[in-house]
Design a protein around this motif. Structure first.
Motif, short mmCIF file in Angstrom:
data_model
loop_
_atom_site.label_atom_id
_atom_site.label_comp_id
_atom_site.label_asym_id
_atom_site.label_seq_id
_atom_site.Cartn_x
_atom_site.Cartn_y
_atom_site.Cartn_z
N ALA A 83 0.89 -1.16 0.05
CA ALA A 83 0.04 0.06 -0.10
C ALA A 83 0.79 1.29 0.01
N VAL A 84 0.33 2.37 -0.64
CA VAL A 84 1.02 3.40 -0.81
C VAL A 84 0.11 4.86 -0.23
N ASN A 85 0.79 5.60 0.66
CA ASN A 85 0.00 6.74 0.94
C ASN A 85 0.71 8.26 0.74
N VAL A 86 1.98 8.26 0.25
CA VAL A 86 2.75 9.22 -0.41
C VAL A 86 3.50 8.96 -1.46
N LEU A 87 3.49 9.86 -2.53
CA LEU A 87 4.21 9.90 -3.62
C LEU A 87 4.92 11.20 -3.73
N ARG A 88 6.28 11.09 -4.34
CA ARG A 88 6.90 12.25 -4.62
C ARG A 88 7.51 11.98 -5.99
N ARG A 89 7.69 13.23 -6.40
CA ARG A 89 8.46 13.09 -8.00
C ARG A 89 9.90 12.81 -8.06
N LYS A 90 10.22 11.71 -8.90
CA LYS A 90 11.63 11.52 -9.19
C LYS A 90 11.90 11.68 -10.32
N GLY A 91 12.25 12.55 -10.83
CA GLY A 91 12.50 13.20 -12.36
C GLY A 91 11.13 12.97 -13.12
N ASP A 92 11.04 11.96 -13.86
CA ASP A 92 9.62 11.85 -14.80
C ASP A 92 9.02 10.62 -14.31
N ALA A 93 9.12 10.18 -12.98
CA ALA A 93 8.54 9.17 -12.36
C ALA A 93 8.07 9.33 -10.89
N TRP A 94 7.16 8.33 -10.44
CA TRP A 94 6.99 8.69 -8.88
C TRP A 94 7.40 7.71 -7.91
N GLU A 95 7.83 7.88 -6.75
CA GLU A 95 8.56 7.05 -5.74
C GLU A 95 7.44 7.12 -4.50
N GLY A 96 7.25 5.97 -4.15
CA GLY A 96 5.95 5.76 -3.17
C GLY A 96 6.66 5.23 -1.78
N ASP A 97 5.92 5.76 -0.77
CA ASP A 97 6.27 5.05 0.74
C ASP A 97 4.74 4.97 1.45
N LEU A 98 4.90 4.52 2.46
CA LEU A 98 3.74 4.10 3.57
C LEU A 98 4.17 4.70 4.84
N LEU A 99 3.43 5.68 5.02
CA LEU A 99 3.66 6.39 6.54
C LEU A 99 2.65 6.12 7.78
N ASP A 100 1.51 5.62 7.10
CA ASP A 100 0.36 5.18 7.97
C ASP A 100 0.51 4.40 9.18
N GLY A 101 1.42 3.29 8.84
CA GLY A 101 1.65 2.31 10.10
C GLY A 101 2.77 3.11 11.15
N ALA A 102 3.78 3.78 10.87
CA ALA A 102 4.44 4.16 11.74
C ALA A 102 3.72 5.46 12.37
N GLY A 103 3.00 6.20 11.60
CA GLY A 103 2.01 7.35 12.52
C GLY A 103 1.01 6.85 13.35
N PHE A 104 0.18 5.58 12.99
CA PHE A 104 -0.49 4.88 14.02
C PHE A 104 0.16 4.58 15.20
N LEU A 105 1.32 3.95 15.00
CA LEU A 105 1.94 3.31 16.05
C LEU A 105 2.48 4.42 16.99
N ALA A 106 3.03 5.73 16.34
CA ALA A 106 3.27 6.72 17.26
C ALA A 106 2.14 7.48 18.06
N GLY A 107 0.88 7.46 17.33
CA GLY A 107 -0.12 7.91 18.13
C GLY A 107 -0.44 6.96 19.39
N LEU A 108 -0.14 5.83 19.17
CA LEU A 108 -0.63 4.73 20.45
C LEU A 108 0.43 5.16 21.55
N VAL A 109 1.66 5.25 20.91
CA VAL A 109 2.75 5.49 22.02
C VAL A 109 2.43 6.87 22.93
N ARG A 110 2.10 7.59 22.00
CA ARG A 110 1.77 9.21 22.77
C ARG A 110 0.49 8.97 23.79
#
Length: 272
Positions: free
Chosen positions: A102-129
């Motif tokens: 799954a992907v929730n962020v895309l950034r431009r890398k020249g003429d293509a997209w690079e994707g990552d997923l930050l939901d899990g880390a964000g959710f986990l940090a919210g639990l810890v907080r």
């Protein structure tokens, strides 16, 4: 009086040099990230804005292809229900996105997209907080979509004792359970009615008035924790019920708040 070349609303910059980020979803009216992420980026000295884009699934691929031709579009935030659809596209993805498919962020890398997923880390940090330690705890997860996958792998990586999953799409549920097991984690099917230390709603149920509860009241116990990924309404019917049962609650806004810095870091590479 001639209009200024740069508009400034409460300290925000908008001019011909402004980079554009979009957040795509269906629906998109509920998203909360545009203003806080814009403020965060501009506080870092990055001239960029995040704008909501209501896009149906059939139009996601042509839109992403078209946006690559818009040279001042630097990135995209992907929200419900497009996270898995985007992950299936032929693009470069980083580890979290590849693992959860799954992907929730895309950034431009020249003429293509690079994707990552930050939901899990964000959710986990919210639990810890909010004072919840995942290690050694049992988890009941409703939803095997993009957010559910991200949360499942983040919780597994943080040492959850078991992760049991329910989803109306049994094939999606079994696929997630199988991938968790393949990595050595304890996982299985969940009936959404038996209690767990942590109960998570990673479905859209509760976003609209009249939605059925995604999790049965019997799954909620006093002293346990119930978390929801939905940001609007602020307190979903599930969370209201959890409070009535004496459970601790974690709202969806916590996941977004914890992700903002990570999103700003992710996009900064394409914006500077």
């Amino acid at each position: 009086m001639a209009p200024p070349e740069t508009l400034d609303w409460n300290g925000l910059r908008l001019d011909g040099k402004t980079a554009v980020l979009g957040i795509i979803g269906d629906p998109v009216a509920q998203v909360k990230a545009p203003l806080p992420l814009t403020r965060l980026l501009q506080a870092r000295g990055i001239n960029a804005v995040l704008v909501p884009l209501h896009v149906e699934a059939a139009n996601v691929v042509p839109l992403l292809q078209t946006l690559l031709a818009v040279r001042n579009v630097a990135g995209i935030v992907v929200t419900v229900p497009h996270k898995q659809l985007v992950a299936d596209l032929p693009l470069q993805v980083l580890r979290a996105a590849r693992e959860a498919q799954a992907v929730n962020v895309l950034r431009r890398k020249g003429d293509a997209w690079e994707g990552d997923l930050l939901d899990g880390a964000g959710f986990l940090a919210g639990l810890v907080r909010n004072g919840f330690d995942v290690k050694g705890r049992s988890v009941g997860l409703a939803g095997a979509g993009g957010a559910g996958n991200a949360i499942a792998f983040a919780l597994a990586g943080a040492g959850a004792a078991s992760i049991d999953v329910c989803d109306a799409d049994v094939a999606k549920r079994d696929h997630l359970v199988g991938r968790l097991r393949a990595l050595g984690h304890t996982a299985g099917a969940w009936d959404a009615a038996s209690p767990r230390d942590l109960v998570v709603n990673a479905t859209p149920a509760g976003m609209r008035p009249g939605d059925p509860l995604p999790i049965a009241p019997s799954a909620i116990r006093p002293g346990h924790t119930v978390a929801d990924v939905i940001m609007e309404p602020h307190t979903t019917p599930l969370l209201t019920l959890a409070e009535q049962h004496g459970a601790r609650i974690v709202r969806g806004r916590h996941m977004m708040d914890e992700q903002l810095e990570a999103m700003a870091d992710f996009f900064a590479e394409a914006l500077q």
